[in-house]
Design a protein around this motif. Structure first.
Motif, PDB file in Angstrom:
ATOM      1  N   SER A 262       0.772  -1.279   0.022  1.00  0.00           N
ATOM      2  CA  SER A 262       0.212  -0.132  -0.038  1.00  0.00           C
ATOM      3  C   SER A 262       0.900   1.221   0.028  1.00  0.00           C
ATOM      4  O   SER A 262       1.893   1.304   0.364  1.00  0.00           O
ATOM      5  CB  SER A 262      -0.860  -0.145   1.316  1.00  0.00           C
ATOM      6  OG  SER A 262      -0.142  -0.012   2.530  1.00  0.00           O
TER       7      SER A 262
ATOM      8  N   ARG B  95       0.315   5.188   1.153  1.00  0.00           N
ATOM      9  CA  ARG B  95      -0.483   6.474   1.568  1.00  0.00           C
ATOM     10  C   ARG B  95       0.148   7.832   1.148  1.00  0.00           C
ATOM     11  O   ARG B  95       1.316   8.089   1.305  1.00  0.00           O
ATOM     12  CB  ARG B  95      -0.492   6.514   3.106  1.00  0.00           C
ATOM     13  CG  ARG B  95      -1.513   7.599   3.774  1.00  0.00           C
ATOM     14  CD  ARG B  95      -1.655   6.965   5.133  1.00  0.00           C
ATOM     15  NE  ARG B  95      -0.546   6.862   6.131  1.00  0.00           N
ATOM     16  CZ  ARG B  95      -0.376   7.702   6.939  1.00  0.00           C
ATOM     17  NH1 ARG B  95      -0.987   8.646   7.533  1.00  0.00           N
ATOM     18  NH2 ARG B  95       0.706   7.438   7.814  1.00  0.00           N
TER      19      ARG B  95
ATOM     20  N   GLU C 100      -5.625  12.789   2.689  1.00  0.00           N
ATOM     21  CA  GLU C 100      -4.950  11.679   2.330  1.00  0.00           C
ATOM     22  C   GLU C 100      -5.827  10.503   1.718  1.00  0.00           C
ATOM     23  O   GLU C 100      -6.745  10.415   2.028  1.00  0.00           O
ATOM     24  CB  GLU C 100      -4.548  11.158   3.930  1.00  0.00           C
ATOM     25  CG  GLU C 100      -3.357  11.865   4.541  1.00  0.00           C
ATOM     26  CD  GLU C 100      -2.708  11.253   5.785  1.00  0.00           C
ATOM     27  OE1 GLU C 100      -3.207  10.151   6.047  1.00  0.00           O
ATOM     28  OE2 GLU C 100      -1.830  12.045   6.348  1.00  0.00           O
TER      29      GLU C 100
ATOM     30  N   VAL D 102      -5.306   5.959   0.279  1.00  0.00           N
ATOM     31  CA  VAL D 102      -4.636   4.987   0.375  1.00  0.00           C
ATOM     32  C   VAL D 102      -4.789   4.301  -0.907  1.00  0.00           C
ATOM     33  O   VAL D 102      -5.888   3.955  -1.346  1.00  0.00           O
ATOM     34  CB  VAL D 102      -4.724   4.165   1.636  1.00  0.00           C
ATOM     35  CG1 VAL D 102      -4.082   2.994   1.507  1.00  0.00           C
ATOM     36  CG2 VAL D 102      -4.443   4.936   2.826  1.00  0.00           C
TER      37      VAL D 102
END
Length: 133
Positions: free
Chosen positions: A89, A91, A113, A115
């Motif tokens: 992942s 972010r 933000e 992800v």
């Protein structure tokens, strides 16, 4: 972290830039917040795909608080900054800045933000490639 409403200048890499057009307005003639949210995801996925060197999917997008209205004709610039990477992942902080058509006023519109996760051709989560350099 992505929480800098009073920032004087964009942080991160310019990832997407486009003008705000009349087709993207709400009933009051301002640019629709949903349009900006969609472009935030586009910018995040573009940057994440570069890092992942392939397909990614959005896992989450944080809340959007708008600091200023966006008028038709404003040039919207989307800056992305990596906050953290995991095994699969990424972010990112996405900042949206707008500049009026006469070039006189640059202001922060919103930030959030997101992800993203790297996925393979079958849509299964995969590991990120080693970060070079």
């Amino acid at each position: 972290m992505c929480n800098q409403e009073d920032a004087q200048a964009p942080e991160g890499r310019l990832t997407l830039q486009l003008p705000a057009s009349p087709r993207d307005t709400n009933v009051f003639g301002d640019i629709y917040g949903g349009f900006i949210a969609a472009q935030v995801v586009t910018a995040a996925e573009t940057r994440a795909a570069q890092i992942a060197r392939g397909r990614v999917a959005t896992v989450s997008i944080g809340s959007l608080e708008f600091f200023a209205p966006v008028l038709v004709g404003a040039l919207l610039s989307f800056y992305t900054r990596v906050v953290e990477t995991g095994t699969s992942s990424i972010r990112l902080c996405v900042e949206v800045w707008g500049q009026q058509t006469d070039g006189s006023s640059l202001s922060k519109i919103t930030e959030c933000e997101t992800v993203q996760v790297a996925i393979d051709a079958q849509g299964r989560i995969r590991e990120l490639p080693a970060i070079q350099g």
